[in-house]
Design an enzyme around this catalytic site. Structure first.
Site, mmCIF file in Angstrom:
data_model
loop_
_atom_site.group_PDB
_atom_site.id
_atom_site.type_symbol
_atom_site.label_atom_id
_atom_site.label_comp_id
_atom_site.label_asym_id
_atom_site.label_seq_id
_atom_site.Cartn_x
_atom_site.Cartn_y
_atom_site.Cartn_z
ATOM 1 C CG ASN A 10 23.831 -19.203 15.334
ATOM 2 O OD1 ASN A 10 25.029 -18.947 15.204
ATOM 3 N ND2 ASN A 10 23.403 -20.294 15.965
ATOM 4 C CD1 TRP A 11 25.097 -15.466 9.691
ATOM 5 C CD2 TRP A 11 27.000 -14.283 9.715
ATOM 6 N NE1 TRP A 11 24.854 -14.258 9.073
ATOM 7 C CE2 TRP A 11 26.004 -13.517 9.079
ATOM 8 C CE3 TRP A 11 28.283 -13.738 9.848
ATOM 9 C CZ2 TRP A 11 26.255 -12.238 8.570
ATOM 10 C CZ3 TRP A 11 28.534 -12.472 9.353
ATOM 11 C CH2 TRP A 11 27.526 -11.730 8.718
ATOM 12 C CE LYS A 12 23.273 -23.013 13.440
ATOM 13 N NZ LYS A 12 22.493 -24.226 13.330
ATOM 14 C CG HIS A 104 22.992 -23.261 19.141
ATOM 15 N ND1 HIS A 104 23.169 -24.462 18.516
ATOM 16 C CD2 HIS A 104 22.165 -22.536 18.344
ATOM 17 C CE1 HIS A 104 22.493 -24.457 17.370
ATOM 18 N NE2 HIS A 104 21.873 -23.297 17.249
ATOM 19 C CD GLU A 106 24.605 -26.147 15.667
ATOM 20 O OE1 GLU A 106 25.347 -25.149 15.633
ATOM 21 O OE2 GLU A 106 23.626 -26.280 14.890
ATOM 22 C CD GLU A 176 17.896 -22.385 17.680
ATOM 23 O OE1 GLU A 176 17.821 -21.755 16.632
ATOM 24 O OE2 GLU A 176 18.954 -22.840 18.116
ATOM 25 N N GLY A 182 18.700 -27.165 10.900
ATOM 26 C CA GLY A 182 19.500 -27.539 9.731
ATOM 27 C C GLY A 182 18.958 -28.716 8.955
ATOM 28 C CB SER A 222 14.193 -25.547 9.037
ATOM 29 O OG SER A 222 15.197 -26.547 9.130
ATOM 30 N N GLY A 243 19.686 -19.910 11.190
ATOM 31 C CA GLY A 243 20.999 -20.413 10.800
ATOM 32 C C GLY A 243 21.204 -20.270 9.298
ATOM 33 N N GLY A 244 21.026 -21.373 8.578
ATOM 34 C CA GLY A 244 21.341 -21.427 7.144
ATOM 35 C C GLY A 244 20.794 -20.267 6.323
HETATM 36 P P1 13P Z 1 18.847 -23.483 10.731
HETATM 37 O O1 13P Z 1 18.071 -22.206 10.496
HETATM 38 O O2 13P Z 1 19.961 -23.683 9.766
HETATM 39 O O3 13P Z 1 17.930 -24.656 10.851
HETATM 40 O O4 13P Z 1 19.566 -23.318 12.163
HETATM 41 C C1 13P Z 1 18.808 -22.941 13.245
HETATM 42 C C2 13P Z 1 19.712 -22.620 14.359
HETATM 43 O O5 13P Z 1 20.316 -23.484 14.951
HETATM 44 C C3 13P Z 1 19.864 -21.201 14.725
HETATM 45 O O6 13P Z 1 20.542 -21.067 15.927
#
Ligand code: 13P
Length: 265
Positions: A10-12, A104, A106, A176, A182, A222, A243-244
């Site tokens: 998930n590159w956001k 998600h 967010e 999640e 993050g 994470s 994500g990251g």
């Molecule tokens: P991180 O891996 O950056 O913690 O993000 C997780 C996430 O929200 C994936 O959708």
């Protein structure tokens, strides 16, 4: 019950079209000749979807590209029409999108998406035969107040209201915990496994044991190359939403490599 793990990037709001092309070229080069017992999915921002599709499905792409599926990070719950700034499911289908991340944290916390909106999006995604990656998870305050199970149950029953069993079999759940997203703080494998087992028990109540045993539940929050193996060793964890650590081809691949070593053994 063997469930094929699913590792989704998930590159956001990162990696535009140019960065997407160079990521994919590098990632495919690293995959060269290797196959993993997992589904690999990439969810770029909307504007990068055409470039992702073109790079994966263009004539220059090798066989490795076939193992990578495309996801969107969101979709509209509406049919085509006057909805400025929205993207509908039929447009996503045109761009070879197969999965769509829905709900998600967010989207829930920053953009106010409710369980009812999320439910409408899951239904709309299934109308277009897109596979939802339906996200759930508690905040730290909720966990500390002993509300983990209540929160997850509410999100699951609200998000899946009137979703038929056949559609559930095409749906992935992503657990999640919001406090792990993050932050560099990962849930311990015991915390993650407990939550996943609880999610599966709610799915069992709703859809029966046989169906619940087939539904994949990803962990997100994470996930890194150095913790993927331990998390993926848990019996109810069927992959990761990353994500990251998915923004670099090598680190995304290392998560898949480390995560599937355990699954396959
Ligand atoms: P991180 O891996 O950056 O913690 O993000 C997780 C996430 O929200 C994936 O959708």
């Amino acid at each position: 019950m063997s469930r094929k793990p699913i590792f989704a990037a998930n590159w956001k709001m990162n990696l535009g079209p140019a960065a997407t092309e160079s990521f994919v070229r590098s990632f495919l080069e690293k995959l060269q000749g290797q196959t993993y017992p997992a589904e690999i999915v990439i969810a770029p921002p909307f504007v990068s979807l055409p470039k992702l599709a073109e790079t994966l499905h263009g004539s220059a792409a090798g066989k490795e590209a076939e193992s990578v599926q495309i996801a969107a990070q969101n979709c509209s719950d509406k049919d085509p029409g006057a909805f400025t700034g929205e993207v509908n499911v039929l447009m996503l289908r045109e761009l070879y999108v197969r999965y769509v991340i829905i709900g998600h944290s967010e989207r829930r916390s920053i953009y106010g998406e409710t369980d009812a909106i999320i439910n409408a999006k899951i239904k709309k995604a299934r109308e277009a035969n897109l596979k939802p990656i339906f996200c759930i998870g508690e905040t730290l305050a909720e966990r500390e107040a002993g509300q983990l199970e209540t929160v997850l149950r509410t999100q699951i029953t609200g998000g899946l209201q009137d979703i038929a069993e056949k559609d559930m079999l095409e749906t992935v759940i992503a657990y999640e915990p919001v406090w792990a997203i993050g932050t560099g703080v990962t849930a311990t494998s015991a915390q993650a496994q407990d939550a996943h087992a609880f999610v599966r028990s709610v799915l069992t109540e709703l859809y029966g044991a046989e169906t619940a045993a087939k539904i994949r539940i990803q962990y997100g929050g994470s996930v890194k190359p150095n913790n993927a193996a331990e998390l993926m060793a848990c019996p109810d964890i069927d992959g990761a939403l990353i994500g990251g650590a998915s923004l670099e081809p090598q680190s995304f691949l290392d998560i898949i490599v480390n995560g599937t070593k355990v699954q396959g053994s």
